[in-house]
Design a protein around this motif. Structure first.
Motif, short mmCIF file in Angstrom:
data_model
loop_
_atom_site.label_atom_id
_atom_site.label_comp_id
_atom_site.label_asym_id
_atom_site.label_seq_id
_atom_site.Cartn_x
_atom_site.Cartn_y
_atom_site.Cartn_z
N ILE A 127 50.09 -9.70 -80.46
CA ILE A 127 50.69 -8.68 -79.60
C ILE A 127 50.74 -7.32 -80.30
O ILE A 127 50.52 -6.27 -79.68
N LEU A 128 50.98 -7.34 -81.61
CA LEU A 128 51.15 -6.09 -82.36
C LEU A 128 49.91 -5.73 -83.19
O LEU A 128 49.99 -4.89 -84.09
N ASN A 129 48.77 -6.31 -82.87
CA ASN A 129 47.54 -5.96 -83.60
C ASN A 129 47.12 -4.54 -83.21
O ASN A 129 46.85 -4.25 -82.04
N SER A 130 47.04 -3.67 -84.20
CA SER A 130 46.77 -2.25 -83.93
C SER A 130 45.34 -1.99 -83.49
O SER A 130 45.04 -0.91 -82.95
N ARG A 131 44.45 -2.96 -83.69
CA ARG A 131 43.04 -2.73 -83.36
C ARG A 131 42.73 -3.04 -81.89
O ARG A 131 41.73 -2.57 -81.37
N TYR A 132 43.55 -3.85 -81.26
CA TYR A 132 43.29 -4.16 -79.86
C TYR A 132 43.43 -2.92 -78.98
O TYR A 132 44.29 -2.06 -79.22
N GLN A 171 47.31 -14.95 -72.50
CA GLN A 171 47.06 -13.54 -72.85
C GLN A 171 45.72 -13.46 -73.58
O GLN A 171 45.48 -14.22 -74.52
N HIS A 172 44.86 -12.56 -73.14
CA HIS A 172 43.62 -12.27 -73.86
C HIS A 172 43.63 -10.81 -74.30
O HIS A 172 43.82 -9.91 -73.48
N PHE A 173 43.44 -10.60 -75.59
CA PHE A 173 43.40 -9.26 -76.17
C PHE A 173 41.98 -8.96 -76.62
O PHE A 173 41.25 -9.86 -77.05
N GLY A 174 41.58 -7.70 -76.56
CA GLY A 174 40.22 -7.38 -76.99
C GLY A 174 40.04 -5.97 -77.53
O GLY A 174 40.72 -5.03 -77.09
N GLU A 223 53.50 -5.58 -68.83
CA GLU A 223 54.49 -4.52 -69.06
C GLU A 223 55.37 -4.83 -70.26
O GLU A 223 55.61 -3.96 -71.10
N TRP A 224 55.85 -6.07 -70.38
CA TRP A 224 56.71 -6.41 -71.49
C TRP A 224 55.93 -6.48 -72.81
O TRP A 224 56.48 -6.18 -73.89
N THR A 225 54.68 -6.82 -72.73
CA THR A 225 53.84 -6.80 -73.93
C THR A 225 53.68 -5.38 -74.44
O THR A 225 53.85 -5.11 -75.65
N GLY A 276 52.34 -15.95 -85.42
CA GLY A 276 50.94 -15.78 -85.05
C GLY A 276 50.76 -15.05 -83.74
O GLY A 276 49.91 -14.16 -83.61
N HIS A 277 51.58 -15.38 -82.75
CA HIS A 277 51.50 -14.71 -81.44
C HIS A 277 51.97 -13.26 -81.55
O HIS A 277 51.44 -12.37 -80.89
N ARG A 278 52.98 -13.05 -82.37
CA ARG A 278 53.49 -11.69 -82.61
C ARG A 278 52.39 -10.81 -83.20
O ARG A 278 52.21 -9.66 -82.80
N GLU A 279 51.62 -11.37 -84.16
CA GLU A 279 50.54 -10.60 -84.77
C GLU A 279 49.50 -10.20 -83.73
O GLU A 279 48.94 -9.10 -83.80
#
Length: 290
Positions: A169-174, A196-199, A79-81, A164-167
């Motif tokens: 979280i805010l990666n527009s492609r995920y 955290q795993h983003f994909g 939620e906070w992410t 690096g972690h901010r990038e």
């Protein structure tokens, strides 16, 4: 009368030459009538859809302070992410059960083997976890945190304060996210670990039709076989004597029929290759994010 005599003489000579060299004339004719088509190079020139996989994994984050009342939850971290993404004009991430599984496997492995890093002691990383749990991806990201953060908001804010972690979280492609948090013993003290795993799943880009590729490959085998048959049949016809009669005509018709079949299949395959290459280019454009 003299002109008529000359004309008759010429006709007699032509007839005599035709009679004496008839087989040679037929042979020359047959050589002109037989033309084996060549397989053009672009028939075999079709593209691969294999995409380069991208993994983004900034150095793991350790907490600079400790809170005795620390409590972390998977739901709260997600939620906070998403709250941070929305504040920055980005769409929220959908929770993925497979990424939840990869994150859970990662946090358990770190506690069990007593390490805090993107690569396990045996060298396995987030890409290997994705493969193990059947998550096909274009881009994959991993954020790691260690420490007794006050709560979910405090943890996500700590990640946001790290470039690096901010990038990640805010990666527009995920498009998707998976999270795991666990309290356990690490280096002799009780602490929290968070993953955290983003994909960006592979399914987000339209894949080229596998059936079209299979048909191209099948056609190419048939084309090669036809080419060999035509070459053998051409040699057989060229060596036939005499070059006339029902059997010779039958071979000519057989050859011409195979030529038509060959040419039609070559044209069909070119059309399929054009279609498949267009799909591959669209897929590659999507993967590249253009």
């Amino acid at each position: 009368m003299r002109k008529l005599g000359i004309l008759i003489f010429i006709l007699i000579i032509i007839s005599l030459v035709g009679f004496l060299f008839w087989n040679d004339i037929l042979d020359i004719y047959s050589r002109f009538s037989l033309k084996l088509p060549q397989l053009k190079n672009d028939v075999t020139n079709f593209l691969s859809k294999e995409a380069e996989k991208i993994i983004l994994a900034p150095p793991p984050l350790r907490s600079a302070s400790e809170d005795s009342q620390s409590l972390l939850t998977k739901k709260g971290v997600i939620e906070w992410t998403n709250n941070q993404r929305e504040k920055n004009g980005l769409p929220p991430l959908s929770e993925s059960s497979k990424l939840d599984q990869t994150a859970e496997a990662k946090v358990n492995d770190m506690f069990q083997k007593q390490y805090f890093a993107h690569a396990s002691p045996s060298g396995e990383g987030v890409g290997d976890l994705a493969k193990n749990f059947g998550y096909d991806f274009i881009i994959l990201g991993e954020n790691l945190a260690l420490g007794n953060y006050k709560n979910d908001e405090d943890l996500v804010q700590a990640w946001m304060n790290s470039p690096g972690h901010r990038e990640n979280i805010l990666n527009s492609r995920y498009q998707e996210i998976g999270v795991a948090v666990k309290n356990g013993t690490y280096e002799g003290r009780t602490t929290w670990m968070a993953v955290q795993h983003f994909g960006l799943p592979l399914s987000s880009c339209p894949s080229p039709d596998a059936g079209t590729k299979s048909q191209i490959e099948t056609n190419q085998i048939t084309i090669n076989n036809l080419q060999k048959t035509l070459s053998a049949l051409q040699n057989e016809i060229m060596n036939m004597q005499p070059k006339r009669g029902p059997l010779y005509q039958q071979k000519i018709e057989e050859y011409n029929g195979l030529v038509r079949q060959y040419n039609n299949l070559v044209e069909e395959t070119k059309t399929l290759i054009l279609k498949f290459n267009t799909e591959v280019n669209q897929f590659n454009t999507c993967v590249a994010g253009d």
